[in-house]
Write a protein that holds these residues in place. Sequence first.
Motif, PDB file in Angstrom:
ATOM      1  N   ASP A   1       7.486  -1.232  -3.928  1.00  0.00           N
ATOM      2  CA  ASP A   1       7.687  -0.564  -2.642  1.00  0.00           C
ATOM      3  C   ASP A   1       6.358  -0.219  -1.964  1.00  0.00           C
ATOM      4  OD1 ASP A   1      10.391  -0.766  -2.831  1.00  0.00           O
ATOM      5  OD2 ASP A   1      10.715   1.276  -3.537  1.00  0.00           O
ATOM      6  N   TYR A   2       5.942  -1.091  -1.057  1.00  0.00           N
ATOM      7  CA  TYR A   2       4.678  -0.926  -0.349  1.00  0.00           C
ATOM      8  C   TYR A   2       4.902  -0.517   1.108  1.00  0.00           C
ATOM      9  CZ  TYR A   2       2.478  -3.615  -4.192  1.00  0.00           C
ATOM     10  OH  TYR A   2       2.020  -4.072  -5.403  1.00  0.00           O
ATOM     11  N   GLU A   3       6.027   0.152   1.381  1.00  0.00           N
ATOM     12  CA  GLU A   3       6.422   0.428   2.755  1.00  0.00           C
ATOM     13  C   GLU A   3       5.382   1.215   3.547  1.00  0.00           C
ATOM     14  OE1 GLU A   3      10.263   2.211   2.721  1.00  0.00           O
ATOM     15  OE2 GLU A   3      11.158   0.585   1.556  1.00  0.00           O
ATOM     16  N   TRP A   4       4.622   2.057   2.873  1.00  0.00           N
ATOM     17  CA  TRP A   4       3.628   2.857   3.587  1.00  0.00           C
ATOM     18  C   TRP A   4       2.240   2.663   2.985  1.00  0.00           C
ATOM     19  CZ3 TRP A   4       5.423   4.007   8.009  1.00  0.00           C
ATOM     20  CH2 TRP A   4       6.762   4.369   8.187  1.00  0.00           C
ATOM     21  N   GLY A   5       1.950   1.430   2.552  1.00  0.00           N
ATOM     22  CA  GLY A   5       0.642   1.146   1.981  1.00  0.00           C
ATOM     23  C   GLY A   5      -0.486   1.544   2.929  1.00  0.00           C
ATOM     24  N   ALA A   6      -1.570   2.057   2.352  1.00  0.00           N
ATOM     25  CA  ALA A   6      -2.674   2.554   3.176  1.00  0.00           C
ATOM     26  C   ALA A   6      -3.912   2.724   2.320  1.00  0.00           C
ATOM     27  CB  ALA A   6      -2.299   3.888   3.822  1.00  0.00           C
ATOM     28  N   PHE A   7      -5.047   2.850   2.986  1.00  0.00           N
ATOM     29  CA  PHE A   7      -6.277   3.273   2.313  1.00  0.00           C
ATOM     30  C   PHE A   7      -6.400   4.784   2.460  1.00  0.00           C
ATOM     31  CE2 PHE A   7      -7.380  -0.999   1.722  1.00  0.00           C
ATOM     32  CZ  PHE A   7      -8.504  -1.060   0.904  1.00  0.00           C
ATOM     33  N   ARG A   8      -6.764   5.443   1.383  1.00  0.00           N
ATOM     34  CA  ARG A   8      -6.947   6.886   1.365  1.00  0.00           C
ATOM     35  C   ARG A   8      -7.739   7.238   0.116  1.00  0.00           C
ATOM     36  NH1 ARG A   8      -0.640   8.561   0.044  1.00  0.00           N
ATOM     37  NH2 ARG A   8      -0.693   8.178  -2.197  1.00  0.00           N
ATOM     38  N   ASP A   9      -8.079   8.495  -0.057  1.00  0.00           N
ATOM     39  CA  ASP A   9      -8.822   8.896  -1.248  1.00  0.00           C
ATOM     40  C   ASP A   9      -7.949   8.661  -2.483  1.00  0.00           C
ATOM     41  OD1 ASP A   9      -9.894  10.844  -3.389  1.00  0.00           O
ATOM     42  OD2 ASP A   9     -11.440  10.880  -1.858  1.00  0.00           O
ATOM     43  N   ALA A  10      -8.512   7.983  -3.461  1.00  0.00           N
ATOM     44  CA  ALA A  10      -7.743   7.575  -4.638  1.00  0.00           C
ATOM     45  C   ALA A  10      -7.236   8.761  -5.451  1.00  0.00           C
ATOM     46  CB  ALA A  10      -8.595   6.673  -5.525  1.00  0.00           C
ATOM     47  N   THR A  11      -7.894   9.915  -5.354  1.00  0.00           N
ATOM     48  CA  THR A  11      -7.427  11.065  -6.127  1.00  0.00           C
ATOM     49  C   THR A  11      -6.047  11.539  -5.662  1.00  0.00           C
ATOM     50  OG1 THR A  11      -8.671  12.576  -4.675  1.00  0.00           O
ATOM     51  CG2 THR A  11      -9.746  11.841  -6.706  1.00  0.00           C
ATOM     52  N   LEU A  12      -5.654  11.182  -4.431  1.00  0.00           N
ATOM     53  CA  LEU A  12      -4.307  11.519  -3.984  1.00  0.00           C
ATOM     54  C   LEU A  12      -3.258  10.834  -4.853  1.00  0.00           C
ATOM     55  CD1 LEU A  12      -4.781  11.327  -0.111  1.00  0.00           C
ATOM     56  CD2 LEU A  12      -4.009  13.355  -1.368  1.00  0.00           C
ATOM     57  N   ASP A  13      -3.524   9.604  -5.276  1.00  0.00           N
ATOM     58  CA  ASP A  13      -2.572   8.886  -6.122  1.00  0.00           C
ATOM     59  C   ASP A  13      -2.450   9.526  -7.496  1.00  0.00           C
ATOM     60  OD1 ASP A  13      -1.909   7.061  -4.204  1.00  0.00           O
ATOM     61  OD2 ASP A  13      -2.933   5.358  -5.131  1.00  0.00           O
ATOM     62  N   VAL A  14      -3.582   9.867  -8.080  1.00  0.00           N
ATOM     63  CA  VAL A  14      -3.556  10.468  -9.415  1.00  0.00           C
ATOM     64  C   VAL A  14      -2.824  11.808  -9.360  1.00  0.00           C
ATOM     65  CG1 VAL A  14      -4.949  11.208 -11.383  1.00  0.00           C
ATOM     66  CG2 VAL A  14      -5.745   9.337  -9.923  1.00  0.00           C
ATOM     67  N   ALA A  15      -3.127  12.599  -8.354  1.00  0.00           N
ATOM     68  CA  ALA A  15      -2.474  13.896  -8.217  1.00  0.00           C
ATOM     69  C   ALA A  15      -0.981  13.746  -7.943  1.00  0.00           C
ATOM     70  CB  ALA A  15      -3.138  14.703  -7.104  1.00  0.00           C
ATOM     71  N   TYR A  16      -0.602  12.705  -7.200  1.00  0.00           N
ATOM     72  CA  TYR A  16       0.819  12.441  -6.931  1.00  0.00           C
ATOM     73  C   TYR A  16       1.550  12.170  -8.248  1.00  0.00           C
ATOM     74  CZ  TYR A  16       4.812  10.572  -4.250  1.00  0.00           C
ATOM     75  OH  TYR A  16       6.048  10.355  -3.694  1.00  0.00           O
ATOM     76  N   ALA A  17       0.925  11.382  -9.104  1.00  0.00           N
ATOM     77  CA  ALA A  17       1.513  11.120 -10.416  1.00  0.00           C
ATOM     78  C   ALA A  17       1.644  12.414 -11.218  1.00  0.00           C
ATOM     79  CB  ALA A  17       0.655  10.108 -11.178  1.00  0.00           C
ATOM     80  N   LEU A  18       0.598  13.231 -11.213  1.00  0.00           N
ATOM     81  CA  LEU A  18       0.627  14.485 -11.961  1.00  0.00           C
ATOM     82  C   LEU A  18       1.699  15.439 -11.446  1.00  0.00           C
ATOM     83  CD1 LEU A  18      -3.217  15.207 -12.337  1.00  0.00           C
ATOM     84  CD2 LEU A  18      -1.685  14.030 -13.937  1.00  0.00           C
ATOM     85  N   ALA A  19       1.947  15.387 -10.137  1.00  0.00           N
ATOM     86  CA  ALA A  19       2.944  16.291  -9.552  1.00  0.00           C
ATOM     87  C   ALA A  19       4.371  15.818  -9.802  1.00  0.00           C
ATOM     88  CB  ALA A  19       2.702  16.418  -8.041  1.00  0.00           C
ATOM     89  N   THR A  20       4.558  14.512 -10.007  1.00  0.00           N
ATOM     90  CA  THR A  20       5.928  13.992 -10.057  1.00  0.00           C
ATOM     91  C   THR A  20       6.444  13.654 -11.448  1.00  0.00           C
ATOM     92  OG1 THR A  20       5.079  11.758  -9.574  1.00  0.00           O
ATOM     93  CG2 THR A  20       5.868  13.064  -7.707  1.00  0.00           C
ATOM     94  N   PHE A  21       5.560  13.386 -12.426  1.00  0.00           N
ATOM     95  CA  PHE A  21       6.108  12.908 -13.683  1.00  0.00           C
ATOM     96  C   PHE A  21       6.568  13.992 -14.662  1.00  0.00           C
ATOM     97  CE2 PHE A  21       1.824  13.080 -15.792  1.00  0.00           C
ATOM     98  CZ  PHE A  21       2.199  13.566 -17.040  1.00  0.00           C
ATOM     99  N   PRO A  22       6.010  15.229 -14.675  1.00  0.00           N
ATOM    100  CA  PRO A  22       6.441  16.193 -15.692  1.00  0.00           C
ATOM    101  C   PRO A  22       7.938  16.494 -15.670  1.00  0.00           C
ATOM    102  CG  PRO A  22       4.369  16.891 -14.735  1.00  0.00           C
ATOM    103  CD  PRO A  22       4.856  15.740 -13.910  1.00  0.00           C
ATOM    104  N   SER A  23       8.566  16.495 -14.494  1.00  0.00           N
ATOM    105  CA  SER A  23       9.990  16.832 -14.425  1.00  0.00           C
ATOM    106  C   SER A  23      10.867  15.761 -15.062  1.00  0.00           C
ATOM    107  CB  SER A  23      10.413  17.028 -12.966  1.00  0.00           C
ATOM    108  OG  SER A  23      10.239  15.838 -12.222  1.00  0.00           O
ATOM    109  N   ALA A  24      10.318  14.565 -15.296  1.00  0.00           N
ATOM    110  CA  ALA A  24      11.097  13.484 -15.898  1.00  0.00           C
ATOM    111  C   ALA A  24      10.929  13.416 -17.415  1.00  0.00           C
ATOM    112  CB  ALA A  24      10.688  12.140 -15.282  1.00  0.00           C
TER     113      ALA A  24
END
Length: 377
Positions: A245-268
Amino acid sequence: MTVVAHDRIDSVLETAQDVLTRRAGSRVRIDDPEDLGGSGRSTVLRVRVADNPVSLDRTVVVKAFDEHSSADQVLREIASYRYATALPTASRPGPQLLASDLDSRILVLTDLGDGRRMIDLLGSTDVDEVGRGVSAWGQALGRMHAATFGGEDDFDTLLRVSGRRGDGRRDAPICSSGIDAQAAEAVRRTADVADEIGVSVSDEFRAVLDAGLALFGDGRFRAFSTSDVGPENILINDDGVQFMDYEWGAFRDATLDVAYALATFPSALSEPASHRAAELETALADAWRAEVSPLWPALADDRTLRDLLTTARTLWVWLGTYWMLESDTSGDDWALHTADPRVVTARWADLARSSADPVVSDVARDVGRALQRLWFE
């Protein structure tokens, strides 16, 4: 899985055949559609290539957007897949684009197979298996970022080219990658949200949110992101971790991706794995850093990395809470979006635990307690 009407499937098959035929220069026929589900705005099918005059795989995946999908969304997905497909094979973060057509809002992709979804792996009771999966996730993010660092001009060119229609006209300029605009709105409404849940938000905390928001447009570590890198959009197959799913692909600071993973995976996480959430978070971040540190040696400093991830994670947790409180269904397709208040409150507890910044940890505890009273007492 989304149930798609037969007439919609027939229409998608016919259009995809035409797109593939034009791309191949000779007749291509596809059949045996299997509904893989979609976002509600899209139909995603696995189909068999029956007549194969070119070197296509035996099966391909067709993604078709409906007429209500925004032009930006379709354009960004086409441009993002074109960009990722042009990368060296070992650096591609997910499926390869075989054909696309903007006017018909359709893409044809290589088939990644069934594999195992990251969301299912996180629910495993084998904690060591979960740890390996989380580390592989961090490595895959790092490889994507390392391979795309410095490629923003190329991506912007692809956005412009992808926006050209067959008759030479251009669609409206693409101004937003989707989630950044929603994050900006959430930060703008900080005082309103704080008042709604009955907490006090200091200027210092607001500055953290502003700094997180700035990572979309600035940031020292810019690279390509598929944007929604949560566990629901990750498949693990024989080639490793694959982002979908690349619907909103973009360039941005890479730490946003790592933090997104950290925010979303613990609940699973499963019950045994959830007790090692902090350890798993560290494993993901360290695996990512090992891949990108040759490019960005500043990240070798633990405090620099910790502060950046805290800033970005704070923004994500705030945005997820804003969506929940405002009943904003526009976030339904994001892994960050949830309708479960337990997940939202747990994210604030995780943020308070992980942050070494007293400004963030104090507000995180206050918000968590306020939400607990609001929803559970």
